[in-house]
Structure formats: C-alpha cells, structure tokens
Design a protein around this motif. Structure first.
Motif, PDB file in Angstrom:
ATOM      1  N   ASP A 200       0.862  -1.188   0.000  1.00 43.98           N
ATOM      2  CA  ASP A 200       0.000   0.000   0.000  1.00 43.98           C
ATOM      3  C   ASP A 200       0.898   1.238   0.000  1.00 43.98           C
ATOM      4  OD1 ASP A 200      -1.772   2.033   0.406  1.00 43.98           O
ATOM      5  OD2 ASP A 200      -2.730   1.173   2.184  1.00 43.98           O
ATOM      6  N   TYR A 201       0.897   1.957  -1.122  1.00 51.73           N
ATOM      7  CA  TYR A 201       1.759   3.125  -1.250  1.00 51.73           C
ATOM      8  C   TYR A 201       1.211   4.367  -0.537  1.00 51.73           C
ATOM      9  CZ  TYR A 201       4.461   0.542  -4.712  1.00 51.73           C
ATOM     10  OH  TYR A 201       5.259  -0.391  -5.343  1.00 51.73           O
ATOM     11  N   SER A 202       0.105   4.200   0.153  1.00 47.86           N
ATOM     12  CA  SER A 202      -0.450   5.327   0.911  1.00 47.86           C
ATOM     13  C   SER A 202      -0.127   5.230   2.396  1.00 47.86           C
ATOM     14  CB  SER A 202      -1.978   5.393   0.730  1.00 47.86           C
ATOM     15  OG  SER A 202      -2.607   4.267   1.337  1.00 47.86           O
ATOM     16  N   ARG A 203       0.704   4.255   2.765  1.00 54.95           N
ATOM     17  CA  ARG A 203       1.027   4.053   4.178  1.00 54.95           C
ATOM     18  C   ARG A 203       2.532   4.069   4.406  1.00 54.95           C
ATOM     19  NH1 ARG A 203      -2.369   1.996   7.864  1.00 54.95           N
ATOM     20  NH2 ARG A 203      -0.618   0.943   8.883  1.00 54.95           N
ATOM     21  N   GLY A 204       2.926   4.645   5.544  1.00 57.45           N
ATOM     22  CA  GLY A 204       4.304   4.554   6.003  1.00 57.45           C
ATOM     23  C   GLY A 204       5.320   5.104   5.024  1.00 57.45           C
ATOM     24  N   ILE A 205       6.498   4.504   5.045  1.00 55.86           N
ATOM     25  CA  ILE A 205       7.611   5.012   4.252  1.00 55.86           C
ATOM     26  C   ILE A 205       7.407   4.814   2.760  1.00 55.86           C
ATOM     27  CG2 ILE A 205       9.023   2.915   4.163  1.00 55.86           C
ATOM     28  CD1 ILE A 205      11.438   4.723   4.911  1.00 55.86           C
ATOM     29  N   ARG A 206       6.472   3.936   2.369  1.00 56.50           N
ATOM     30  CA  ARG A 206       6.228   3.710   0.940  1.00 56.50           C
ATOM     31  C   ARG A 206       5.575   4.901   0.255  1.00 56.50           C
ATOM     32  NH1 ARG A 206       6.032  -1.448   3.057  1.00 56.50           N
ATOM     33  NH2 ARG A 206       7.246  -2.994   1.868  1.00 56.50           N
ATOM     34  N   LYS A 207       5.168   5.900   1.032  1.00 56.99           N
ATOM     35  CA  LYS A 207       4.649   7.137   0.436  1.00 56.99           C
ATOM     36  C   LYS A 207       5.772   8.020  -0.097  1.00 56.99           C
ATOM     37  CE  LYS A 207       2.466   8.408   4.168  1.00 56.99           C
ATOM     38  NZ  LYS A 207       1.618   9.182   5.120  1.00 56.99           N
ATOM     39  N   ALA A 208       7.012   7.738   0.294  1.00 59.31           N
ATOM     40  CA  ALA A 208       8.148   8.595  -0.069  1.00 59.31           C
ATOM     41  C   ALA A 208       8.334   8.649  -1.580  1.00 59.31           C
ATOM     42  CB  ALA A 208       9.420   8.083   0.598  1.00 59.31           C
ATOM     43  N   ILE A 209       8.606   9.849  -2.085  1.00 62.80           N
ATOM     44  CA  ILE A 209       8.918   9.993  -3.504  1.00 62.80           C
ATOM     45  C   ILE A 209      10.153   9.146  -3.809  1.00 62.80           C
ATOM     46  CG2 ILE A 209       9.715  11.587  -5.299  1.00 62.80           C
ATOM     47  CD1 ILE A 209       8.096  13.762  -3.936  1.00 62.80           C
ATOM     48  N   GLY A 210      10.041   8.302  -4.824  1.00 61.96           N
ATOM     49  CA  GLY A 210      11.115   7.389  -5.181  1.00 61.96           C
ATOM     50  C   GLY A 210      10.694   5.938  -5.037  1.00 61.96           C
ATOM     51  N   VAL A 211       9.608   5.710  -4.290  1.00 60.99           N
ATOM     52  CA  VAL A 211       9.129   4.332  -4.090  1.00 60.99           C
ATOM     53  C   VAL A 211       8.010   3.984  -5.074  1.00 60.99           C
ATOM     54  CG1 VAL A 211       8.179   2.671  -2.445  1.00 60.99           C
ATOM     55  CG2 VAL A 211       9.835   4.386  -1.670  1.00 60.99           C
ATOM     56  N   PRO A 212       6.869   4.690  -5.067  1.00 61.72           N
ATOM     57  CA  PRO A 212       5.811   4.321  -6.021  1.00 61.72           C
ATOM     58  C   PRO A 212       6.264   4.413  -7.474  1.00 61.72           C
ATOM     59  CG  PRO A 212       4.989   5.858  -4.366  1.00 61.72           C
ATOM     60  CD  PRO A 212       6.479   5.824  -4.225  1.00 61.72           C
ATOM     61  N   GLU A 213       7.162   5.344  -7.759  1.00 60.86           N
ATOM     62  CA  GLU A 213       7.612   5.556  -9.141  1.00 60.86           C
ATOM     63  C   GLU A 213       8.364   4.341  -9.701  1.00 60.86           C
ATOM     64  OE1 GLU A 213       7.252   9.529  -7.090  1.00 60.86           O
ATOM     65  OE2 GLU A 213       8.097   7.566  -6.603  1.00 60.86           O
ATOM     66  N   MET A 214       8.915   3.511  -8.821  1.00 60.96           N
ATOM     67  CA  MET A 214       9.678   2.338  -9.254  1.00 60.96           C
ATOM     68  C   MET A 214       8.808   1.095  -9.437  1.00 60.96           C
ATOM     69  SD  MET A 214      12.938   2.798  -9.727  1.00 60.96           S
ATOM     70  CE  MET A 214      13.884   4.321  -9.687  1.00 60.96           C
ATOM     71  N   ASP A 215       7.522   1.232  -9.195  1.00 60.50           N
ATOM     72  CA  ASP A 215       6.634   0.065  -9.181  1.00 60.50           C
ATOM     73  C   ASP A 215       6.649  -0.711 -10.500  1.00 60.50           C
ATOM     74  OD1 ASP A 215       4.228  -1.318  -7.696  1.00 60.50           O
ATOM     75  OD2 ASP A 215       3.518  -0.909  -9.738  1.00 60.50           O
ATOM     76  N   GLN A 216       6.472  -0.038 -11.627  1.00 64.93           N
ATOM     77  CA  GLN A 216       6.389  -0.739 -12.914  1.00 64.93           C
ATOM     78  C   GLN A 216       7.685  -1.469 -13.240  1.00 64.93           C
ATOM     79  OE1 GLN A 216       4.930   2.466 -15.592  1.00 64.93           O
ATOM     80  NE2 GLN A 216       3.149   1.149 -15.891  1.00 64.93           N
ATOM     81  N   LEU A 217       8.814  -0.834 -12.957  1.00 64.71           N
ATOM     82  CA  LEU A 217      10.103  -1.473 -13.209  1.00 64.71           C
ATOM     83  C   LEU A 217      10.253  -2.729 -12.370  1.00 64.71           C
ATOM     84  CD1 LEU A 217      13.022  -1.614 -14.291  1.00 64.71           C
ATOM     85  CD2 LEU A 217      13.678  -0.084 -12.406  1.00 64.71           C
ATOM     86  N   LEU A 218       9.921  -2.657 -11.092  1.00 60.31           N
ATOM     87  CA  LEU A 218      10.116  -3.800 -10.199  1.00 60.31           C
ATOM     88  C   LEU A 218       9.108  -4.906 -10.484  1.00 60.31           C
ATOM     89  CD1 LEU A 218      10.961  -1.876  -6.909  1.00 60.31           C
ATOM     90  CD2 LEU A 218      12.518  -2.912  -8.573  1.00 60.31           C
ATOM     91  N   ARG A 219       7.916  -4.544 -10.929  1.00 57.67           N
ATOM     92  CA  ARG A 219       6.952  -5.567 -11.336  1.00 57.67           C
ATOM     93  C   ARG A 219       7.433  -6.303 -12.581  1.00 57.67           C
ATOM     94  NH1 ARG A 219       2.072  -5.591  -8.789  1.00 57.67           N
ATOM     95  NH2 ARG A 219       1.663  -3.774  -7.460  1.00 57.67           N
ATOM     96  N   ALA A 220       8.033  -5.559 -13.495  1.00 58.26           N
ATOM     97  CA  ALA A 220       8.574  -6.191 -14.699  1.00 58.26           C
ATOM     98  C   ALA A 220       9.690  -7.159 -14.346  1.00 58.26           C
ATOM     99  CB  ALA A 220       9.078  -5.118 -15.667  1.00 58.26           C
ATOM    100  N   GLU A 221      10.543  -6.749 -13.416  1.00 57.93           N
ATOM    101  CA  GLU A 221      11.613  -7.643 -12.971  1.00 57.93           C
ATOM    102  C   GLU A 221      11.040  -8.908 -12.339  1.00 57.93           C
ATOM    103  OE1 GLU A 221      15.086  -4.313 -11.925  1.00 57.93           O
ATOM    104  OE2 GLU A 221      14.189  -5.534 -10.334  1.00 57.93           O
ATOM    105  N   LEU A 222      10.011  -8.726 -11.503  1.00 61.13           N
ATOM    106  CA  LEU A 222       9.389  -9.870 -10.833  1.00 61.13           C
ATOM    107  C   LEU A 222       8.745 -10.820 -11.840  1.00 61.13           C
ATOM    108  CD1 LEU A 222       8.937 -10.826  -7.876  1.00 61.13           C
ATOM    109  CD2 LEU A 222       6.671  -9.763  -8.005  1.00 61.13           C
ATOM    110  N   ALA A 223       8.245 -10.262 -12.927  1.00 59.50           N
ATOM    111  CA  ALA A 223       7.609 -11.084 -13.969  1.00 59.50           C
ATOM    112  C   ALA A 223       8.630 -11.751 -14.881  1.00 59.50           C
ATOM    113  CB  ALA A 223       6.658 -10.227 -14.793  1.00 59.50           C
TER     114      ALA A 223
END
Length: 338
Positions: A200-223
């Motif tokens: 959940d990017y609306s909670r805790g430290i995951r709200k920090a700029i630099g975290v949600p923006e990396m989501d698509q890249l890291l999902r691609a890596e996971l896939a």
C-alpha cells in the motif's frame, strides 16, 4: 496523464508566481491566552526539498549548544536512507538528532504523532539547557506543532523561523542532478529491497517519492522481463517521474511557507541561497564561501540576536506590520553583530 519533469517544473514555477501575486498580506498572530514573562527559545529551519536545511541546522548546532529535531515526515521512518535523503552519521558531526529514522516503516505517522513526539523532544532538550532546532520540509507538521489548538506551544516557547530559499529554476536543476546521484548511490536497490506487489503506497515510508515511481520497473523484474531495452525504458520513466514529483513537492512546500507568512502572519527570516546553488556546478569552494556569506553568517546573527533579546523578538513575532517587523529584525541583527 503523466507529466514530465520539465513540464512539472514549469507548471510549479508559474503556480508559485501566481500564489505570490495574490491578495495582500494579512498578519493575524493567533491570540495566546497564556503568556509567561520568559519563554524558552526554539529555532525552526524551513525550506523546500534540497535547499540545504539539514546542513544549516547542523552548522548552527555547531555554533550554539543545540540538538536537532527532524520534522520531515518521511525521514522519521527507519530505512530508505538514500530515497529519503537522511543526513549520514558523518554529516551529523556529532549533533544529536531526534525523530530521525526512529519510526517503523509500515506505521502511519500523522501530525498528531509528530506534535506529541516533537513536544517531548523539545522539552527534553530545553531541560538540558540546550537549544532545540527543528528542521524539515513538512510544513504541515511544523504548523500543527506551533499553532496547536490550545496554544500550548506558543505559551511555552518563543519561536524563530529561518527559511532557506533557492529560486525555482536553479533548484529544479539541482534536484534533477540530485536524483541522478541518488540512483548512482543505490536508490533502485534500496526500493527493490522493500518491494511487495501488494504493498500500500499510501502508508508509512512507501509514500516517499522514489518508491511508487519504481513500481512498474520492479513488477517487470518480478515477472521475469529480461529485455535490456524494456528495463532501461522503465527505469528512465521512473527517474523522470521522481524528478517531476520532487519538483511538485518543492512548489507545495514553498506555497505553504508563503501561506504561513502571508496569511497567518508568521515572521519568517528568508535566507537566499540561490547564489550558492548557482556556483555548485563550477566551484565547490566558491559555493562554500557563498553558503557562509549568504546563509550561515546571517542565520547565526539572527539566532544570536534571538537568544539575547526576549523583548525584541516578542516585538517581531507580534508586530502586525511586515515593514516595521523587518526594521526591528534588521536592528536586532545589527546589534548582535556589533
């Protein structure tokens, strides 16, 4: 619709200009029903992201016996030191920092939490005859602390506000370069270490700029996407988003400072660090000289005057006229530097 870094910077610049050219100044210092003859002193260092607030607070703490209270809502969390731009132990130069990397990453930390923790920290610092310096870009935290509902903070403490300012075009250029340095220093690896597909990017430290923006890249890596071109494209897009969102953050922070100053009547000392940042690309030594001349020196004079004169600073804080307040401030600074 995605907004590029350049477009975000341009929009933020125009929006801030419009904000500054709005209605006239209304100075309304909140009525304080409880006043003591003498109050403890607290210094606040404010400014947009990347302007050198932490550096100034540490410089001041090395000139006046002080401890620092962090008021950056992302830096209060443990972890992601690169993403959140926490000052390193070496950069702290032996100065104790409160509320820096203390809160668990998945826990929400609201304004009420900050007010409670910061109040306890300030009380602890003044009890040991030290000066509290509260520093950070989360102006909603600072406002909630200073202008609490029952005026308890203002009844106990006299406040001095310092604002490190840099012109937006110069700051945007610096922010862009800083994001590149953060990536080189390991930003992607840091975010990868806490990545969860269901986070959940609306909670805790995951709200920090630099975290949600990396989501698509890291999902691609996971896939299992191993195509170099695709991964570089996703990384480039993520970096562009980080820069754009940081630019928007800077505009919001500056807008909030102008609101505190122009609508709520806070007397805030502005230190113009534009020349410092303009020199960074050509000469680090000249930038350091400019930092001392335009930021540290004037700030130290203001704080020295603030600590010496209860009556003068109360006059500054309560005076309804910006012109008169500025005159009182100049007189106080001149007296402190004689």
């Amino acid at each position: 619709m995605e907004v590029s870094f350049a477009a975000a910077c341009k929009q933020a610049h125009h929006a801030l200009l419009n904000f500054q050219s709005g209605p006239g100044i209304i100075n309304m210092e909140p009525f304080n029903p409880i006043r003591r003859k003498e109050k403890e002193k607290v210094v606040f260092v404010m400014g947009a992201t990347g302007t050198g607030k932490s550096r100034l607070s540490i410089d001041l703490a090395n000139r006046f016996p002080s401890e620092i209270v962090n008021s950056d809502k992302m830096q209060v969390y443990k972890g992601l030191d690169i993403v959140t731009n926490k000052v390193t132990e070496e950069e702290q130069r032996g100065i104790r920092h409160h509320l820096l990397g203390e809160i668990e990453p998945d826990k929400d930390f609201a304004v009420e939490d900050f007010r409670r923790h910061a109040s306890l920290a300030v009380e602890s610092i003044v009890d040991r005859n030290l000066l509290p310096i509260i520093v950070g870009g989360s102006n909603s935290f600072i406002e909630a602390l200073v202008d609490d509902e029952d005026f308890q903070f203002r009844s106990k403490y006299e406040c001095c506000f310092l604002w490190v300012d840099v012109s937006l075009p110069v700051l945007h250029s610096f922010v862009s370069d800083r994001v590149n340095r953060m990536v080189d220093a390991g930003l992607v690896e840091e975010v990868r270490g806490i990545f969860k597909p269901d986070a959940d990017y609306s909670r805790g430290i995951r709200k920090a700029i630099g975290v949600p923006e990396m989501d698509q890249l890291l999902r691609a890596e996971l896939a299992g996407v191993n195509d170099t071109e695709t991964r570089l494209r996703l990384l480039g897009a993520a970096i562009e988003k980080i820069k754009a969102n940081t630019c928007v953050l800077a505009w919001r922070q500056l807008s909030k400072i102008h609101r505190l100053q122009n609508l709520l009547g806070w007397y805030i000392h502005r230190l113009d660090a534009t020349e410092v940042f303009s020199k960074l690309k050509t000469s680090g030594r000249e930038a350091d000289v400019a930092w001392e001349r335009h930021v540290v020196g004037p700030s130290a004079a203001i704080v020295r005057s603030f600590l010496r004169s209860e009556d003068a600073n109360r006059a500054i804080a309560m005076n309804p006229s910006p012109a008169i307040s500025a005159k009182v401030a100049r007189t106080a600074v001149a007296a402190a530097t004689r």
